[in-house]
Design a protein around this motif. Structure first.
Motif, PDB file in Angstrom:
ATOM      1  N   LEU A 111       0.790  -1.091  -0.015  1.00 15.75           N
ATOM      2  CA  LEU A 111       0.092   0.143   0.065  1.00 15.75           C
ATOM      3  C   LEU A 111       0.710   1.194   0.073  1.00 15.75           C
ATOM      4  N   VAL A 112       1.775   1.299   0.910  1.00 13.28           N
ATOM      5  CA  VAL A 112       2.690   2.485   1.209  1.00 13.28           C
ATOM      6  C   VAL A 112       3.432   2.536  -0.192  1.00 13.28           C
ATOM      7  N   VAL A 113       4.312   1.529  -0.889  1.00 10.29           N
ATOM      8  CA  VAL A 113       5.135   1.700  -2.038  1.00 10.29           C
ATOM      9  C   VAL A 113       4.355   2.109  -3.382  1.00 10.29           C
ATOM     10  N   GLY A 114       3.098   1.584  -3.239  1.00  7.29           N
ATOM     11  CA  GLY A 114       1.976   1.785  -4.518  1.00  7.29           C
ATOM     12  C   GLY A 114       1.723   3.130  -4.365  1.00  7.29           C
ATOM     13  N   THR A 115       1.594   3.744  -3.104  1.00  6.61           N
ATOM     14  CA  THR A 115       0.924   5.063  -3.155  1.00  6.61           C
ATOM     15  C   THR A 115       2.042   5.985  -3.410  1.00  6.61           C
ATOM     16  N   VAL A 116       3.328   5.672  -3.250  1.00  5.70           N
ATOM     17  CA  VAL A 116       4.470   6.567  -3.556  1.00  5.70           C
ATOM     18  C   VAL A 116       4.736   6.328  -5.073  1.00  5.70           C
ATOM     19  N   PHE A 117       4.566   5.373  -5.477  1.00  8.44           N
ATOM     20  CA  PHE A 117       4.864   5.161  -6.975  1.00  8.44           C
ATOM     21  C   PHE A 117       3.862   6.055  -7.606  1.00  8.44           C
ATOM     22  N   GLY A 118       2.604   5.701  -7.389  1.00 12.31           N
ATOM     23  CA  GLY A 118       1.622   6.347  -7.930  1.00 12.31           C
ATOM     24  C   GLY A 118       1.673   7.974  -8.080  1.00 12.31           C
ATOM     25  N   LEU A 119       1.897   8.543  -6.669  1.00 11.30           N
ATOM     26  CA  LEU A 119       2.441   9.901  -6.781  1.00 11.30           C
ATOM     27  C   LEU A 119       3.243  10.424  -7.663  1.00 11.30           C
ATOM     28  N   ALA A 120       4.533   9.730  -7.625  1.00 13.98           N
ATOM     29  CA  ALA A 120       5.622   9.878  -8.426  1.00 13.98           C
ATOM     30  C   ALA A 120       5.243   9.821  -9.856  1.00 13.98           C
ATOM     31  N   SER A 121       4.680   8.850 -10.218  1.00 10.35           N
ATOM     32  CA  SER A 121       4.284   8.702 -11.618  1.00 10.35           C
ATOM     33  C   SER A 121       3.400   9.636 -12.547  1.00 10.35           C
ATOM     34  N   ALA A 122       2.251   9.963 -11.595  1.00 14.01           N
ATOM     35  CA  ALA A 122       1.223  10.807 -11.848  1.00 14.01           C
ATOM     36  C   ALA A 122       2.079  12.370 -11.964  1.00 14.01           C
ATOM     37  N   ALA A 123       2.871  12.720 -10.944  1.00 14.23           N
ATOM     38  CA  ALA A 123       3.673  13.944 -10.754  1.00 14.23           C
ATOM     39  C   ALA A 123       4.339  14.272 -12.408  1.00 14.23           C
ATOM     40  N   THR A 124       4.968  13.059 -12.587  1.00 12.75           N
ATOM     41  CA  THR A 124       5.824  13.091 -13.769  1.00 12.75           C
ATOM     42  C   THR A 124       5.159  13.411 -15.015  1.00 12.75           C
ATOM     43  N   ARG A 125       4.181  12.663 -15.065  1.00  7.33           N
ATOM     44  CA  ARG A 125       3.247  12.846 -16.463  1.00  7.33           C
ATOM     45  C   ARG A 125       2.787  14.136 -16.402  1.00  7.33           C
ATOM     46  N   TYR A 126       2.176  14.629 -15.236  1.00  6.50           N
ATOM     47  CA  TYR A 126       1.652  16.013 -15.523  1.00  6.50           C
ATOM     48  C   TYR A 126       2.628  17.205 -15.562  1.00  6.50           C
ATOM     49  N   ALA A 127       3.890  17.077 -14.869  1.00  7.18           N
ATOM     50  CA  ALA A 127       4.949  17.993 -15.287  1.00  7.18           C
ATOM     51  C   ALA A 127       5.345  18.187 -16.532  1.00  7.18           C
ATOM     52  N   ALA A 128       5.309  16.626 -17.204  1.00  5.77           N
ATOM     53  CA  ALA A 128       5.834  16.773 -18.713  1.00  5.77           C
ATOM     54  C   ALA A 128       4.923  17.504 -19.592  1.00  5.77           C
ATOM     55  N   THR A 129       3.679  17.644 -19.311  1.00  5.48           N
ATOM     56  CA  THR A 129       2.768  18.554 -20.186  1.00  5.48           C
ATOM     57  C   THR A 129       3.032  20.067 -20.104  1.00  5.48           C
ATOM     58  N   ARG A 130       3.872  20.553 -18.982  1.00  6.68           N
ATOM     59  CA  ARG A 130       3.992  21.841 -18.871  1.00  6.68           C
ATOM     60  C   ARG A 130       2.828  22.832 -18.962  1.00  6.68           C
ATOM     61  N   GLY A 131       1.758  22.399 -18.600  1.00  7.65           N
ATOM     62  CA  GLY A 131       0.805  23.114 -18.583  1.00  7.65           C
ATOM     63  C   GLY A 131      -0.257  23.363 -20.080  1.00  7.65           C
ATOM     64  N   ARG A 132       0.302  22.544 -20.828  1.00  2.19           N
ATOM     65  CA  ARG A 132      -0.360  22.583 -22.307  1.00  2.19           C
ATOM     66  C   ARG A 132      -1.623  21.812 -22.480  1.00  2.19           C
ATOM     67  N   ARG A 133      -1.775  21.002 -21.171  1.00  3.68           N
ATOM     68  CA  ARG A 133      -3.212  20.053 -20.995  1.00  3.68           C
ATOM     69  C   ARG A 133      -3.626  19.957 -19.621  1.00  3.68           C
ATOM     70  N   ASP A 134      -4.291  21.191 -19.022  1.00  2.00           N
ATOM     71  CA  ASP A 134      -4.596  21.218 -17.705  1.00  2.00           C
ATOM     72  C   ASP A 134      -6.452  20.909 -17.634  1.00  2.00           C
ATOM     73  N   PHE A 135      -6.688  19.695 -18.498  1.00  2.00           N
ATOM     74  CA  PHE A 135      -7.899  19.370 -18.308  1.00  2.00           C
ATOM     75  C   PHE A 135      -7.805  17.833 -18.404  1.00  2.00           C
ATOM     76  N   ALA A 136      -8.921  17.176 -17.700  1.00  2.00           N
ATOM     77  CA  ALA A 136      -9.329  16.001 -18.154  1.00  2.00           C
ATOM     78  C   ALA A 136     -10.382  15.616 -19.201  1.00  2.00           C
ATOM     79  N   SER A 137     -10.573  14.624 -19.745  1.00  2.00           N
ATOM     80  CA  SER A 137     -11.307  14.132 -20.994  1.00  2.00           C
ATOM     81  C   SER A 137     -11.646  12.682 -20.961  1.00  2.00           C
ATOM     82  N   VAL A 138     -12.554  12.421 -21.855  1.00  2.00           N
ATOM     83  CA  VAL A 138     -13.012  11.445 -21.875  1.00  2.00           C
ATOM     84  C   VAL A 138     -13.391  11.267 -23.733  1.00  2.00           C
ATOM     85  N   THR A 139     -12.601  10.268 -24.136  1.00  2.00           N
ATOM     86  CA  THR A 139     -12.651  10.156 -25.864  1.00  2.00           C
ATOM     87  C   THR A 139     -13.619   8.916 -26.234  1.00  2.00           C
TER      88      THR A 139
END
Length: 169
Positions: A111-139
């Motif tokens: 649980l702890v390791v999964g939470t840490v990796f989930g946080l790190a993964s989400a932060a890395t992906r979001y930071a990589a967009t550099r504010g160019r996609r600040d919305f969630a969507s469904v296709t």
């Protein structure tokens, strides 16, 4: 014996290696939404029409992206933590089932390791967009209209039945 599946394609839609083929048949109805086309075919089925002869064809396909909300660091990190926690809990439960010691330590660790990796993964992906996609969507893949086709041997009867259905509505 092979059986038809909704994912099979080809002339008879039963072969495991059937090739994609264009639909065949005569148009007996055209509808603005899939729900309307589905209702028409259901009407045919309810009135003993040979619906195995029927095909619903989506015409003029479109990819539609529906924006569901704004993304913020809080939403991104919260979603990443939750996703990672679920995966970590799953792995921890599996490890706990097969461990010779207690099951609680692997569950908490996962649980702890999964939470840490989930946080790190989400932060890395979001930071990589550099504010160019600040919305969630469904296709979705949708069609401009839905045509109901029937085998020529029963097309006239089907067209008459759907015309009567339209008159009642």
């Amino acid at each position: 014996m092979t059986t038809a599946t909704p994912f099979a394609t080809g002339t008879n839609s039963t072969g495991a290696n059937a090739l994609p083929t264009p639909p065949t048949g005569w148009p007996i109805g055209s509808y603005g939404t899939y729900e309307e086309a589905q209702r028409a075919v259901d009407h045919l089925a309810d009135n003993d029409f040979p619906v195995a002869d029927v095909t619903i064809v989506g015409v003029d396909p479109m990819i539609v992206e529906r924006v569901t909300g704004r993304l913020t660091w809080g939403r991104v990190l919260g979603g990443g933590a939750a996703s990672g926690a679920w995966f970590g809990l799953f792995v921890g439960l599996l490890l706990g089932l097969f461990s010779t010691g207690g099951a609680l330590a692997p569950i908490i660790t996962g649980l702890v390791v999964g939470t840490v990796f989930g946080l790190a993964s989400a932060a890395t992906r979001y930071a990589a967009t550099r504010g160019r996609r600040d919305f969630a969507s469904v296709t979705q893949l949708v069609a401009g209209r839905y045509d109901v086709l029937s085998h020529p041997r029963s097309a006239e009867r089907g067209k008459e039945m759907l015309a009567l259905l339209a008159l009642r509505a």
